[in-house]
Design an enzyme around this catalytic site. Structure first.
Site, PDB file in Angstrom:
ATOM      1  N   ALA A   1       4.289 -11.891 -21.201  1.00 25.10           N
ATOM      2  CA  ALA A   1       4.214 -12.639 -22.465  1.00 25.10           C
ATOM      3  C   ALA A   1       5.608 -12.963 -22.989  1.00 25.10           C
ATOM      4  CB  ALA A   1       3.440 -11.826 -23.504  1.00 25.10           C
TER       5      ALA A   1
ATOM      6  N   ILE B   1      14.110  -8.804  -6.948  1.00 27.56           N
ATOM      7  CA  ILE B   1      15.544  -8.782  -6.677  1.00 27.56           C
ATOM      8  C   ILE B   1      15.999  -7.322  -6.617  1.00 27.56           C
ATOM      9  CG2 ILE B   1      17.829  -9.528  -7.499  1.00 27.56           C
ATOM     10  CD1 ILE B   1      15.943 -11.889  -6.869  1.00 27.56           C
TER      11      ILE B   1
ATOM     12  N   LYS C   1       8.494 -13.227 -21.307  1.00 31.84           N
ATOM     13  CA  LYS C   1       9.193 -14.208 -20.466  1.00 31.84           C
ATOM     14  C   LYS C   1       8.530 -15.582 -20.548  1.00 31.84           C
ATOM     15  CE  LYS C   1      12.445 -11.483 -18.928  1.00 31.84           C
ATOM     16  NZ  LYS C   1      13.827 -11.646 -19.405  1.00 31.84           N
TER      17      LYS C   1
ATOM     18  N   SER D   1      11.356 -14.647 -15.404  1.00 28.79           N
ATOM     19  CA  SER D   1      10.799 -13.857 -14.312  1.00 28.79           C
ATOM     20  C   SER D   1       9.590 -14.566 -13.730  1.00 28.79           C
ATOM     21  CB  SER D   1      10.369 -12.479 -14.832  1.00 28.79           C
ATOM     22  OG  SER D   1       9.580 -11.798 -13.869  1.00 28.79           O
TER      23      SER D   1
ATOM     24  N   TYR E   1       5.681  -7.894 -20.708  1.00 29.38           N
ATOM     25  CA  TYR E   1       6.828  -8.548 -20.064  1.00 29.38           C
ATOM     26  C   TYR E   1       6.488 -10.003 -19.709  1.00 29.38           C
ATOM     27  CZ  TYR E   1      10.873  -8.884 -16.865  1.00 29.38           C
ATOM     28  OH  TYR E   1      12.042  -9.238 -16.232  1.00 29.38           O
TER      29      TYR E   1
ATOM     30  N   VAL F   1      20.559  -7.002 -28.574  1.00 25.05           N
ATOM     31  CA  VAL F   1      20.099  -8.397 -28.707  1.00 25.05           C
ATOM     32  C   VAL F   1      18.845  -8.522 -29.561  1.00 25.05           C
ATOM     33  CG1 VAL F   1      21.129  -9.190 -26.540  1.00 25.05           C
ATOM     34  CG2 VAL F   1      18.765  -8.368 -26.529  1.00 25.05           C
TER      35      VAL F   1
ATOM     36  N   ARG G   1      25.233  -4.517 -15.718  1.00 23.14           N
ATOM     37  CA  ARG G   1      24.695  -4.040 -14.442  1.00 23.14           C
ATOM     38  C   ARG G   1      23.834  -5.116 -13.781  1.00 23.14           C
ATOM     39  NH1 ARG G   1      21.158   0.823 -15.548  1.00 23.14           N
ATOM     40  NH2 ARG G   1      20.551  -0.453 -17.308  1.00 23.14           N
TER      41      ARG G   1
ATOM     42  N   ASN H   1      20.320 -12.866 -20.521  1.00 22.29           N
ATOM     43  CA  ASN H   1      19.869 -12.066 -19.384  1.00 22.29           C
ATOM     44  C   ASN H   1      19.241 -10.739 -19.806  1.00 22.29           C
ATOM     45  OD1 ASN H   1      19.962 -11.003 -16.476  1.00 22.29           O
ATOM     46  ND2 ASN H   1      21.361  -9.597 -17.512  1.00 22.29           N
TER      47      ASN H   1
END
Length: 243
Positions: free
Chosen positions: A156, A187, A158, A141, A154, A61, A11, A89
Protein backbone atom coordinates in the site's frame (compact mmCIF):
# COMPACT_ATOMS: atom_id res chain seq x y z
CA UNK A 1 26.94 23.83 -5.02
CA UNK A 2 24.78 21.43 -6.99
CA UNK A 3 23.52 18.77 -4.60
CA UNK A 4 21.74 15.41 -4.67
CA UNK A 5 20.01 14.13 -1.54
CA UNK A 6 19.49 10.40 -0.96
CA UNK A 7 17.24 9.36 1.93
CA UNK A 8 18.19 6.14 3.67
CA UNK A 9 21.60 6.53 2.06
CA UNK A 10 23.72 4.73 4.61
CA UNK A 11 23.33 1.11 3.49
CA UNK A 12 22.24 -1.24 0.72
CA UNK A 13 20.54 0.30 -2.31
CA UNK A 14 20.82 3.78 -0.78
CA UNK A 15 24.59 3.51 -0.42
CA UNK A 16 24.94 2.18 -3.97
CA UNK A 17 22.91 5.14 -5.27
CA UNK A 18 25.07 7.64 -3.37
CA UNK A 19 28.20 6.09 -4.89
CA UNK A 20 26.70 6.00 -8.39
CA UNK A 21 25.75 9.69 -8.24
CA UNK A 22 29.22 10.48 -6.90
CA UNK A 23 30.98 8.85 -9.87
CA UNK A 24 30.01 11.66 -12.26
CA UNK A 25 31.35 14.23 -9.75
CA UNK A 26 28.46 16.48 -10.76
CA UNK A 27 26.83 16.59 -7.34
CA UNK A 28 27.67 17.11 -3.70
CA UNK A 29 25.99 14.09 -2.08
CA UNK A 30 23.76 14.64 0.96
CA UNK A 31 23.49 11.27 2.71
CA UNK A 32 20.44 11.02 4.97
CA UNK A 33 20.31 8.49 7.79
CA UNK A 34 18.08 8.10 10.83
CA UNK A 35 20.10 6.24 13.45
CA UNK A 36 23.10 4.44 11.94
CA UNK A 37 25.64 7.28 11.75
CA UNK A 38 28.56 4.87 11.48
CA UNK A 39 27.18 3.33 8.28
CA UNK A 40 26.41 6.78 6.85
CA UNK A 41 30.00 7.87 7.48
CA UNK A 42 31.23 4.72 5.73
CA UNK A 43 29.15 5.74 2.71
CA UNK A 44 30.69 9.22 2.88
CA UNK A 45 34.21 7.78 2.95
CA UNK A 46 33.44 5.65 -0.13
CA UNK A 47 32.10 8.75 -1.93
CA UNK A 48 35.21 10.75 -1.07
CA UNK A 49 37.38 7.89 -2.29
CA UNK A 50 35.66 8.31 -5.67
CA UNK A 51 36.81 11.93 -5.76
CA UNK A 52 33.41 13.44 -4.97
CA UNK A 53 32.20 15.48 -2.00
CA UNK A 54 29.39 14.79 0.42
CA UNK A 55 28.13 15.00 3.98
CA UNK A 56 25.75 13.16 6.28
CA UNK A 57 22.49 14.54 7.63
CA UNK A 58 20.29 12.90 10.25
CA UNK A 59 16.50 13.07 10.25
CA UNK A 60 13.52 10.72 10.37
CA UNK A 61 11.79 11.03 6.97
CA UNK A 62 8.43 10.10 8.52
CA UNK A 63 8.53 13.04 10.95
CA UNK A 64 7.74 16.33 9.19
CA UNK A 65 9.18 18.51 11.95
CA UNK A 66 12.42 16.50 11.98
CA UNK A 67 12.75 16.82 8.18
CA UNK A 68 11.96 20.53 8.00
CA UNK A 69 14.19 21.41 10.97
CA UNK A 70 17.21 19.49 9.65
CA UNK A 71 16.87 20.66 6.05
CA UNK A 72 16.19 24.30 7.00
CA UNK A 73 19.32 24.32 9.15
CA UNK A 74 21.30 22.75 6.30
CA UNK A 75 20.02 25.33 3.79
CA UNK A 76 20.88 28.15 6.21
CA UNK A 77 24.43 26.77 6.49
CA UNK A 78 24.70 26.29 2.71
CA UNK A 79 22.99 29.31 1.12
CA UNK A 80 24.59 28.65 -2.27
CA UNK A 81 23.42 25.03 -2.44
CA UNK A 82 20.94 23.99 -5.12
CA UNK A 83 19.34 20.58 -4.65
CA UNK A 84 18.74 19.26 -8.16
CA UNK A 85 18.20 15.56 -7.40
CA UNK A 86 16.01 13.96 -4.73
CA UNK A 87 16.15 10.20 -4.30
CA UNK A 88 13.41 9.05 -1.93
CA UNK A 89 14.88 5.71 -0.94
CA UNK A 90 14.13 5.39 2.80
CA UNK A 91 11.66 2.63 3.55
CA UNK A 92 10.96 -0.06 6.12
CA UNK A 93 9.12 -3.37 6.13
CA UNK A 94 7.04 -4.84 8.92
CA UNK A 95 5.66 -7.94 7.24
CA UNK A 96 2.76 -10.01 8.45
CA UNK A 97 -0.69 -11.19 7.44
CA UNK A 98 -3.15 -8.32 7.31
CA UNK A 99 -5.67 -9.95 9.64
CA UNK A 100 -3.08 -9.91 12.44
CA UNK A 101 -1.40 -6.64 11.52
CA UNK A 102 -1.20 -4.15 14.41
CA UNK A 103 -2.01 -0.53 13.61
CA UNK A 104 1.55 0.47 14.56
CA UNK A 105 2.98 -1.79 11.81
CA UNK A 106 0.53 -0.33 9.28
CA UNK A 107 1.23 3.27 10.23
CA UNK A 108 5.01 3.13 10.52
CA UNK A 109 5.48 1.53 7.10
CA UNK A 110 3.12 4.00 5.39
CA UNK A 111 4.58 6.98 7.21
CA UNK A 112 8.15 6.11 6.23
CA UNK A 113 7.55 5.54 2.51
CA UNK A 114 4.55 7.74 1.73
CA UNK A 115 4.88 10.57 4.25
CA UNK A 116 8.64 10.42 3.75
CA UNK A 117 8.11 11.15 0.05
CA UNK A 118 5.88 14.11 0.96
CA UNK A 119 8.10 15.54 3.68
CA UNK A 120 11.36 15.58 1.72
CA UNK A 121 10.02 16.36 -1.76
CA UNK A 122 7.67 19.08 -0.55
CA UNK A 123 10.54 20.86 1.18
CA UNK A 124 12.47 21.25 -2.09
CA UNK A 125 9.82 21.31 -4.84
CA UNK A 126 9.20 25.08 -4.87
CA UNK A 127 12.94 25.70 -5.10
CA UNK A 128 13.16 23.28 -8.03
CA UNK A 129 10.27 25.03 -9.76
CA UNK A 130 12.01 28.39 -9.35
CA UNK A 131 15.26 26.93 -10.72
CA UNK A 132 13.39 25.27 -13.59
CA UNK A 133 15.25 22.01 -13.18
CA UNK A 134 14.99 18.91 -11.04
CA UNK A 135 15.01 15.14 -10.82
CA UNK A 136 12.81 13.33 -8.30
CA UNK A 137 13.39 9.57 -8.19
CA UNK A 138 11.28 7.43 -5.89
CA UNK A 139 12.44 3.94 -4.96
CA UNK A 140 9.30 1.81 -4.78
CA UNK A 141 9.00 -1.97 -5.15
CA UNK A 142 7.54 -4.79 -7.18
CA UNK A 143 5.22 -5.12 -4.14
CA UNK A 144 3.73 -1.71 -4.94
CA UNK A 145 3.12 -2.70 -8.56
CA UNK A 146 1.65 -6.19 -8.18
CA UNK A 147 1.03 -6.55 -4.43
CA UNK A 148 2.76 -9.16 -2.26
CA UNK A 149 1.03 -11.42 0.26
CA UNK A 150 2.22 -10.69 3.79
CA UNK A 151 3.12 -7.14 2.78
CA UNK A 152 -0.23 -5.36 2.58
CA UNK A 153 1.20 -2.34 4.43
CA UNK A 154 4.39 -2.17 2.32
CA UNK A 155 2.45 -2.77 -0.92
CA UNK A 156 0.00 0.00 0.00
CA UNK A 157 2.81 2.41 0.90
CA UNK A 158 4.74 1.84 -2.32
CA UNK A 159 1.58 1.88 -4.47
CA UNK A 160 0.75 5.24 -2.88
CA UNK A 161 4.16 6.60 -3.86
CA UNK A 162 3.60 5.32 -7.42
CA UNK A 163 0.32 7.28 -7.63
CA UNK A 164 2.01 10.37 -6.24
CA UNK A 165 4.86 9.97 -8.75
CA UNK A 166 2.47 9.96 -11.72
CA UNK A 167 0.47 12.94 -10.47
CA UNK A 168 3.39 15.15 -9.45
CA UNK A 169 5.15 14.42 -12.75
CA UNK A 170 2.26 16.09 -14.58
CA UNK A 171 2.29 19.13 -12.30
CA UNK A 172 5.97 19.99 -12.70
CA UNK A 173 6.95 18.76 -16.18
CA UNK A 174 6.72 22.23 -17.77
CA UNK A 175 9.54 23.41 -15.50
CA UNK A 176 11.96 20.72 -16.68
CA UNK A 177 11.44 18.61 -13.55
CA UNK A 178 11.02 14.87 -13.99
CA UNK A 179 9.45 12.55 -11.42
CA UNK A 180 9.93 8.82 -11.82
CA UNK A 181 9.73 5.65 -9.75
CA UNK A 182 12.09 2.68 -9.77
CA UNK A 183 10.53 -0.62 -8.69
CA UNK A 184 13.13 -3.24 -7.72
CA UNK A 185 12.32 -6.90 -7.29
CA UNK A 186 14.55 -9.12 -5.16
CA UNK A 187 17.84 -7.28 -4.63
CA UNK A 188 20.73 -8.50 -2.50
CA UNK A 189 20.66 -6.19 0.54
CA UNK A 190 20.15 -6.08 4.31
CA UNK A 191 16.40 -6.04 3.69
CA UNK A 192 16.46 -9.38 1.84
CA UNK A 193 19.23 -11.07 3.86
CA UNK A 194 16.72 -13.16 5.83
CA UNK A 195 14.96 -14.50 2.71
CA UNK A 196 15.49 -18.00 1.33
CA UNK A 197 17.35 -17.08 -1.86
CA UNK A 198 17.55 -20.65 -3.19
CA UNK A 199 13.78 -21.04 -3.14
CA UNK A 200 12.93 -17.55 -4.39
CA UNK A 201 15.37 -17.70 -7.31
CA UNK A 202 13.13 -20.39 -8.85
CA UNK A 203 10.46 -17.69 -9.38
CA UNK A 204 12.83 -15.28 -11.13
CA UNK A 205 13.36 -15.75 -14.89
CA UNK A 206 16.85 -14.21 -14.63
CA UNK A 207 17.64 -16.96 -12.08
CA UNK A 208 19.31 -14.64 -9.55
CA UNK A 209 18.74 -11.75 -7.17
CA UNK A 210 19.64 -8.32 -8.49
CA UNK A 211 22.53 -6.22 -7.23
CA UNK A 212 22.15 -2.85 -5.52
CA UNK A 213 24.57 -1.42 -8.11
CA UNK A 214 22.17 -2.38 -10.91
CA UNK A 215 19.39 -0.36 -9.28
CA UNK A 216 21.84 2.49 -8.72
CA UNK A 217 22.82 2.54 -12.41
CA UNK A 218 19.17 3.01 -13.37
CA UNK A 219 18.80 5.82 -10.82
CA UNK A 220 21.97 7.42 -12.17
CA UNK A 221 20.52 7.43 -15.67
CA UNK A 222 17.21 8.93 -14.50
CA UNK A 223 19.14 11.63 -12.62
CA UNK A 224 21.09 12.57 -15.74
CA UNK A 225 20.32 15.04 -18.53
CA UNK A 226 19.82 12.05 -20.86
CA UNK A 227 16.53 11.19 -19.13
CA UNK A 228 14.89 14.59 -19.58
CA UNK A 229 11.94 13.26 -21.62
CA UNK A 230 11.14 10.38 -19.24
CA UNK A 231 8.67 11.37 -16.53
CA UNK A 232 5.75 9.84 -14.65
CA UNK A 233 7.17 6.39 -15.29
CA UNK A 234 7.52 3.34 -13.06
CA UNK A 235 10.51 1.35 -14.25
CA UNK A 236 10.65 -2.25 -13.09
CA UNK A 237 14.03 -3.81 -12.36
CA UNK A 238 13.23 -7.32 -11.27
CA UNK A 239 14.81 -9.96 -13.48
CA UNK A 240 11.51 -10.61 -15.25
CA UNK A 241 9.55 -11.67 -12.16
CA UNK A 242 6.78 -9.21 -13.00
CA UNK A 243 6.30 -6.60 -15.71
Amino acid sequence: MKTAIVTGGSRGIGRAICKRLAVDKKYHILINYQSNKEAALETLTEIENLGATGEVISFDVSDNLSVVTALTQWMDNNPSAVVEVIVNNAGITKDGLFMWMPLTDWNSVLQTSLNGFYNVTQFFIQKMLRNRYGRVINIVSVSGVKGTAGQTNYSAAKAGVIGATKALAQEVAKRNITVNAVAPGFIESDMTAELDQKELVKMIPANRFGKAEEVADLVGFLASDKAGYITGEVININGGIYS
